[in-house]
Design a protein around this motif. Structure first.
Motif, PDB file in Angstrom:
ATOM      1  N   LEU A 238     -10.785  57.332  67.632  1.00 48.09           N
ATOM      2  CA  LEU A 238     -12.144  57.703  67.981  1.00 48.09           C
ATOM      3  C   LEU A 238     -12.640  58.832  67.085  1.00 48.09           C
ATOM      4  CD1 LEU A 238     -14.637  57.589  69.825  1.00 48.09           C
ATOM      5  CD2 LEU A 238     -13.424  59.108  71.415  1.00 48.09           C
ATOM      6  N   ALA A 239     -11.780  59.806  66.807  1.00 50.31           N
ATOM      7  CA  ALA A 239     -12.159  60.919  65.938  1.00 50.31           C
ATOM      8  C   ALA A 239     -12.494  60.435  64.538  1.00 50.31           C
ATOM      9  CB  ALA A 239     -11.028  61.944  65.893  1.00 50.31           C
ATOM     10  N   GLY A 240     -11.673  59.528  64.014  1.00 47.26           N
ATOM     11  CA  GLY A 240     -11.947  58.992  62.679  1.00 47.26           C
ATOM     12  C   GLY A 240     -13.281  58.277  62.617  1.00 47.26           C
ATOM     13  N   TRP A 241     -13.582  57.522  63.675  1.00 44.66           N
ATOM     14  CA  TRP A 241     -14.839  56.782  63.733  1.00 44.66           C
ATOM     15  C   TRP A 241     -16.032  57.736  63.792  1.00 44.66           C
ATOM     16  CZ3 TRP A 241     -18.106  55.331  68.158  1.00 44.66           C
ATOM     17  CH2 TRP A 241     -19.035  54.327  67.846  1.00 44.66           C
ATOM     18  N   LEU A 242     -15.908  58.808  64.591  1.00 42.85           N
ATOM     19  CA  LEU A 242     -16.988  59.777  64.693  1.00 42.85           C
ATOM     20  C   LEU A 242     -17.225  60.509  63.374  1.00 42.85           C
ATOM     21  CD1 LEU A 242     -16.199  61.301  68.206  1.00 42.85           C
ATOM     22  CD2 LEU A 242     -18.217  59.955  67.595  1.00 42.85           C
ATOM     23  N   LYS A 243     -16.167  60.836  62.663  1.00 45.85           N
ATOM     24  CA  LYS A 243     -16.311  61.546  61.394  1.00 45.85           C
ATOM     25  C   LYS A 243     -16.902  60.640  60.318  1.00 45.85           C
ATOM     26  CE  LYS A 243     -13.225  64.683  60.300  1.00 45.85           C
ATOM     27  NZ  LYS A 243     -11.948  65.356  59.994  1.00 45.85           N
ATOM     28  N   SER A 244     -16.675  59.337  60.474  1.00 41.35           N
ATOM     29  CA  SER A 244     -17.271  58.388  59.533  1.00 41.35           C
ATOM     30  C   SER A 244     -18.741  58.141  59.844  1.00 41.35           C
ATOM     31  CB  SER A 244     -16.505  57.055  59.576  1.00 41.35           C
ATOM     32  OG  SER A 244     -15.167  57.232  59.180  1.00 41.35           O
ATOM     33  N   ASN A 245     -19.158  58.500  61.045  1.00 40.17           N
ATOM     34  CA  ASN A 245     -20.543  58.297  61.485  1.00 40.17           C
ATOM     35  C   ASN A 245     -21.071  59.605  62.080  1.00 40.17           C
ATOM     36  OD1 ASN A 245     -20.840  55.158  61.279  1.00 40.17           O
ATOM     37  ND2 ASN A 245     -18.896  55.499  62.326  1.00 40.17           N
ATOM     38  N   PRO A 246     -21.309  60.603  61.252  1.00 41.46           N
ATOM     39  CA  PRO A 246     -21.620  61.944  61.752  1.00 41.46           C
ATOM     40  C   PRO A 246     -22.943  62.068  62.494  1.00 41.46           C
ATOM     41  CG  PRO A 246     -21.886  61.818  59.370  1.00 41.46           C
ATOM     42  CD  PRO A 246     -21.226  60.544  59.782  1.00 41.46           C
ATOM     43  N   LYS A 247     -23.814  61.062  62.388  1.00 43.73           N
ATOM     44  CA  LYS A 247     -25.081  61.120  63.118  1.00 43.73           C
ATOM     45  C   LYS A 247     -24.983  60.535  64.528  1.00 43.73           C
ATOM     46  CE  LYS A 247     -27.986  61.031  58.986  1.00 43.73           C
ATOM     47  NZ  LYS A 247     -29.121  60.336  58.287  1.00 43.73           N
ATOM     48  N   LEU A 248     -23.859  59.955  64.831  1.00 46.07           N
ATOM     49  CA  LEU A 248     -23.679  59.301  66.126  1.00 46.07           C
ATOM     50  C   LEU A 248     -23.205  60.306  67.172  1.00 46.07           C
ATOM     51  CD1 LEU A 248     -22.213  55.853  66.783  1.00 46.07           C
ATOM     52  CD2 LEU A 248     -21.156  57.773  67.940  1.00 46.07           C
ATOM     53  N   LYS A 249     -23.665  60.142  68.408  1.00 49.40           N
ATOM     54  CA  LYS A 249     -23.245  61.026  69.502  1.00 49.40           C
ATOM     55  C   LYS A 249     -22.650  60.198  70.638  1.00 49.40           C
ATOM     56  CE  LYS A 249     -26.660  64.643  68.567  1.00 49.40           C
ATOM     57  NZ  LYS A 249     -27.756  65.479  69.120  1.00 49.40           N
ATOM     58  N   ILE A 250     -21.661  60.793  71.314  1.00 48.32           N
ATOM     59  CA  ILE A 250     -21.002  60.113  72.428  1.00 48.32           C
ATOM     60  C   ILE A 250     -20.891  61.053  73.625  1.00 48.32           C
ATOM     61  CG2 ILE A 250     -19.620  58.620  70.905  1.00 48.32           C
ATOM     62  CD1 ILE A 250     -17.201  60.474  71.669  1.00 48.32           C
ATOM     63  N   ALA A 251     -20.612  60.461  74.775  1.00 52.78           N
ATOM     64  CA  ALA A 251     -20.248  61.221  75.972  1.00 52.78           C
ATOM     65  C   ALA A 251     -18.871  60.767  76.412  1.00 52.78           C
ATOM     66  CB  ALA A 251     -21.263  60.993  77.087  1.00 52.78           C
ATOM     67  N   VAL A 252     -18.019  61.725  76.691  1.00 54.49           N
ATOM     68  CA  VAL A 252     -16.717  61.454  77.293  1.00 54.49           C
ATOM     69  C   VAL A 252     -16.879  61.726  78.785  1.00 54.49           C
ATOM     70  CG1 VAL A 252     -14.288  62.091  77.360  1.00 54.49           C
ATOM     71  CG2 VAL A 252     -15.512  62.111  75.190  1.00 54.49           C
ATOM     72  N   VAL A 253     -16.557  60.737  79.622  1.00 52.44           N
ATOM     73  CA  VAL A 253     -16.826  60.839  81.052  1.00 52.44           C
ATOM     74  C   VAL A 253     -15.528  60.681  81.845  1.00 52.44           C
ATOM     75  CG1 VAL A 253     -18.191  59.959  82.981  1.00 52.44           C
ATOM     76  CG2 VAL A 253     -19.105  59.822  80.649  1.00 52.44           C
ATOM     77  N   GLY A 254     -15.213  61.691  82.644  1.00 54.26           N
ATOM     78  CA  GLY A 254     -14.033  61.622  83.496  1.00 54.26           C
ATOM     79  C   GLY A 254     -14.368  60.996  84.836  1.00 54.26           C
ATOM     80  N   HIS A 255     -13.372  60.302  85.428  1.00 54.91           N
ATOM     81  CA  HIS A 255     -13.534  59.659  86.731  1.00 54.91           C
ATOM     82  C   HIS A 255     -12.315  59.964  87.598  1.00 54.91           C
ATOM     83  CE1 HIS A 255     -16.930  57.040  85.387  1.00 54.91           C
ATOM     84  NE2 HIS A 255     -16.337  57.152  84.224  1.00 54.91           N
TER      85      HIS A 255
END
Length: 328
Positions: A238-255
């Motif tokens: 996931l980190a590699g994907w985010l660094k390859s797409n620096p304009k993209l934003k995500i939310a990590v959601v705990g349950h």
């Protein structure tokens, strides 16, 4: 206080289960109670809580000796946790035990206190994180802690007893003893579930088209909100994907599962999501602006909360894309 009928049981200082009149503290439990778990360690250590959770920990005193942990369950609903605590506290004091510390849920430190002291596992010991009471008592080299909580249909009492009488450094565990053959549940850590039976690597296109994805292989020790310091392939990818797409934003959601109150579960789930966010930022240098951490508590189950298997599946961490416009 609600009226109960009570029967006498002896706590297990060095001597296992006994009828009334045996040596050691005598505790009366409600007649409708039953012991559902017991574990005796002939020589172990246990830290007695002596204050609420503050500054990252609980003040306490560590004793070494025979440690016995017992969970009691009363099948009838109780009006309050105080209904169970008061008779047990009074019995201990009448037998010469001095109360060193006592607290009630949020004044104890809420979920931080509960997670920083040993608690027997569900379903034998259920804790409503917004409705529990704790007590530490001591008499000479013997000590007892009580943890009391309830659900809508039952009351729960955890008794941990320590007898440090005659213990010296290097002493060998005694072989005499033995606890009755009560259920001994396995304390399983929280492990995030995979979205399918086959554990496939996380793929970015699934996040862009599939709504949310459960992060595979995240392990939080029982009661912890912090990821152990190890490698997590799903987060590394996931980190590699985010660094390859620096304009993209995500939310990590705990349950979480549905044990305990909503506010407390939301706080726990958000802290676990925050640990995942911290891993991405600190281990891989992902931009903090790309990742937010949120907690849904028990509001988005993927399985029934009526079974242990279902509750385990509901305890998970998901990731979802929050960008509304994105060009790969």
């Amino acid at each position: 206080m609600a009226k109960h009928s009570w029967h006498v049981v002896a706590v297990t200082f060095l001597t296992g289960w006994h009828p009334a009149g045996a040596n050691g503290a005598q505790l009366e439990m409600p007649a409708e109670s039953k012991a559902v778990f017991q574990l005796t360690e002939p020589l172990a250590s246990y830290t007695l809580p002596l204050g609420p959770f503050r500054d990252g920990g609980i003040p306490g005193k560590t004793l070494e000796g025979r440690v016995t942990k017992t969970a009691w369950k009363t099948e009838n609903p109780i009006r309050s946790t105080m209904d169970l605590l008061v008779p047990l506290r009074d019995q201990l004091e009448s037998q010469g035990f001095a109360v060193l510390f006592a607290c009630e849920s949020f004044e104890c430190g809420g979920f931080d206190f509960r997670f920083a002291t040993p608690v027997l596992p569900e379903p034998e010991m259920h804790i409503d994180l917004g409705d529990y009471r704790y007590l530490t008592a001591e008499k000479g080299e013997k000590a007892v802690t009580l943890l009391i909580s309830r659900s809508s249909t039952a009351g729960f009492v955890q008794v941990i007893e320590v007898d440090a009488t005659g213990v010296t450094n290097g002493a060998e565990p005694s072989s005499e003893t033995a606890s009755p053959a009560l259920p001994q549940p396995i304390q399983t850590p929280f492990t995030a579930q995979t979205p399918t039976p086959s554990a496939e690597p996380l793929k970015g296109d699934k996040l862009l088209t599939g709504g949310s994805t459960i992060l595979d292989g995240l392990e939080f020790p029982s009661g912890s909100t912090t990821l152990p310091d190890k490698t997590y392939p799903s987060l590394d990818e996931l980190a590699g994907w985010l660094k390859s797409n620096p304009k993209l934003k995500i939310a990590v959601v705990g349950h979480t599962d549905a044990s305990g109150g909503l506010d407390v579960n939301i706080a726990i789930s958000k802290k676990r999501a925050g640990s995942v966010r911290q891993y991405l930022i600190e281990k891989h240098g992902v931009s903090a602006a790309q990742v937010e951490a949120e907690g849904a508590g028990y509001l988005a189950p993927i399985a029934s909360n009526l079974t242990e298997e279902g509750r385990r599946a509901n305890r998970r961490v998901e990731v979802m894309v929050t960008s509304t416009q994105f060009q790969p």
